[in-house]
Scaffold this motif. Sequence first.
Motif, PDB file in Angstrom:
ATOM      1  N   GLN A  71       0.835  -1.198   0.000  1.00  0.00           N
ATOM      2  CA  GLN A  71       0.000   0.000   0.000  1.00  0.00           C
ATOM      3  C   GLN A  71       0.871   1.249   0.000  1.00  0.00           C
ATOM      4  OE1 GLN A  71      -3.188   0.003   2.943  1.00  0.00           O
ATOM      5  NE2 GLN A  71      -2.856  -2.182   3.312  1.00  0.00           N
ATOM      6  N   THR A  72       0.313   2.348  -0.457  1.00  0.00           N
ATOM      7  CA  THR A  72       1.018   3.627  -0.449  1.00  0.00           C
ATOM      8  C   THR A  72       0.132   4.667   0.225  1.00  0.00           C
ATOM      9  OG1 THR A  72       2.140   3.081  -2.524  1.00  0.00           O
ATOM     10  CG2 THR A  72       2.139   5.380  -1.849  1.00  0.00           C
ATOM     11  N   PRO A  73       0.562   5.270   1.334  1.00  0.00           N
ATOM     12  CA  PRO A  73       1.803   4.952   2.053  1.00  0.00           C
ATOM     13  C   PRO A  73       1.701   3.632   2.812  1.00  0.00           C
ATOM     14  CG  PRO A  73       0.522   6.546   3.296  1.00  0.00           C
ATOM     15  CD  PRO A  73      -0.209   6.344   2.004  1.00  0.00           C
ATOM     16  N   LYS A  74       2.843   3.090   3.199  1.00  0.00           N
ATOM     17  CA  LYS A  74       2.859   1.833   3.949  1.00  0.00           C
ATOM     18  C   LYS A  74       2.150   2.016   5.293  1.00  0.00           C
ATOM     19  CE  LYS A  74       7.344   1.330   4.174  1.00  0.00           C
ATOM     20  NZ  LYS A  74       7.846   2.534   3.481  1.00  0.00           N
ATOM     21  N   PRO A  75       1.275   1.077   5.657  1.00  0.00           N
ATOM     22  CA  PRO A  75       0.639   1.154   6.980  1.00  0.00           C
ATOM     23  C   PRO A  75       1.602   0.742   8.072  1.00  0.00           C
ATOM     24  CG  PRO A  75      -0.042  -0.848   5.865  1.00  0.00           C
ATOM     25  CD  PRO A  75       0.795  -0.086   4.876  1.00  0.00           C
ATOM     26  N   ASN A  76       1.332   1.188   9.286  1.00  0.00           N
ATOM     27  CA  ASN A  76       2.154   0.764  10.419  1.00  0.00           C
ATOM     28  C   ASN A  76       1.980  -0.732  10.671  1.00  0.00           C
ATOM     29  OD1 ASN A  76       3.231   3.310  10.969  1.00  0.00           O
ATOM     30  ND2 ASN A  76       1.509   3.870  12.279  1.00  0.00           N
ATOM     31  N   SER A  77       3.048  -1.368  11.116  1.00  0.00           N
ATOM     32  CA  SER A  77       3.022  -2.801  11.394  1.00  0.00           C
ATOM     33  C   SER A  77       2.081  -3.114  12.553  1.00  0.00           C
ATOM     34  CB  SER A  77       4.428  -3.284  11.741  1.00  0.00           C
ATOM     35  OG  SER A  77       4.419  -4.623  12.208  1.00  0.00           O
ATOM     36  N   ARG A  78       1.481  -4.311  12.503  1.00  0.00           N
ATOM     37  CA  ARG A  78       0.632  -4.771  13.602  1.00  0.00           C
ATOM     38  C   ARG A  78       1.439  -5.228  14.806  1.00  0.00           C
ATOM     39  NH1 ARG A  78      -4.418  -8.187  10.974  1.00  0.00           N
ATOM     40  NH2 ARG A  78      -4.934  -6.682   9.317  1.00  0.00           N
TER      41      ARG A  78
END
Length: 320
Positions: free
Chosen positions: A186-193
């Motif tokens: 995805q753009t922008p990258k989502p925060n990690s879980r």
Amino acid sequence: MRAVRVVLVAALAAGPVVVAACGSRTGLLGPVTSDASSVPDAASDVAEEADVLEEPDADVVFPDGPDICPDAGSTLIYVITESNDLFSFYPPTLAFNPIGPVSCPGVVSGAVTPFSMAVDRRGIGLSVFSDGTLHQVDMATGACKDTTFQPDQLGFLTFCMGYAANSGDGGDAGETLYVAECDVGQTPKPNSRGLATLDTTLLTLSYVAPFSQGVPGPELTGTGDGRLFGFYTNTMGSGSHIVQIDRGSGALLQDYPLLVGTPDDGYAFAFWGGVFWVFTSSTNLGTIVTRFDPTTGSETNVTTMPEGVVGAGVSTRAPM
């Protein structure tokens, strides 16, 4: 289209080559002669071993039990590219050496690509692919076989990973494979879980904790003294970060900002010889290799390679 970045190549002095102390399993080993210009690939060291097959599409049998014999100075960094090619990289000479294509059963070339990779002390890698499947790869030959890992555990469809030693005193307490949920599609990258561990026998994920602050798409690497680090590019503008991660709580302990990297880059990194080796790749521009010294804060782009690196692994027995 991004502008082409200028690469500055710095010469690194190559120290004396360390000869391996034992040869029962040499998939992790680097040069074994004093000629630093020649860096043989690991496959030449194991071609005569009956328990490792050279053909990736054969019935692959991997070695059992840990091999903690190789001298640290002879270990290699291994990288896998988006084109399914496996290379070794020897930091003192900046040499990439091709090992071979990684052809995993059931993987449709081009439709599913490698996403991340980690390598244990035996020279056996685990690589998660873009569809969430997990495959075992022999660093000596590139041979690959499927695992029974069930994708999308804990909601971690794709994840980045790295081994860290369980003991910081140089003992033989083993190592743990850490993974971070990592979605770079995805753009922008989502925060990690968050952070989890992967049981390499049961092939199950166990959740550790969320990160103490937002970390988008963190790749992981560990060290022989038990430290764990993450790397990610900024979601806007250029630049990236290396962060030290508390293995028990997910807290970010230290942050090292870097200049290298853009939001759309593929990336991987590894710790070898007391410094970080960062691999950032752009579409059609290959990979830039950056050397970052956390002690001095110096960052140098040292070499390039034509393929896009998406995963890197190194033994926790690599030199500190």
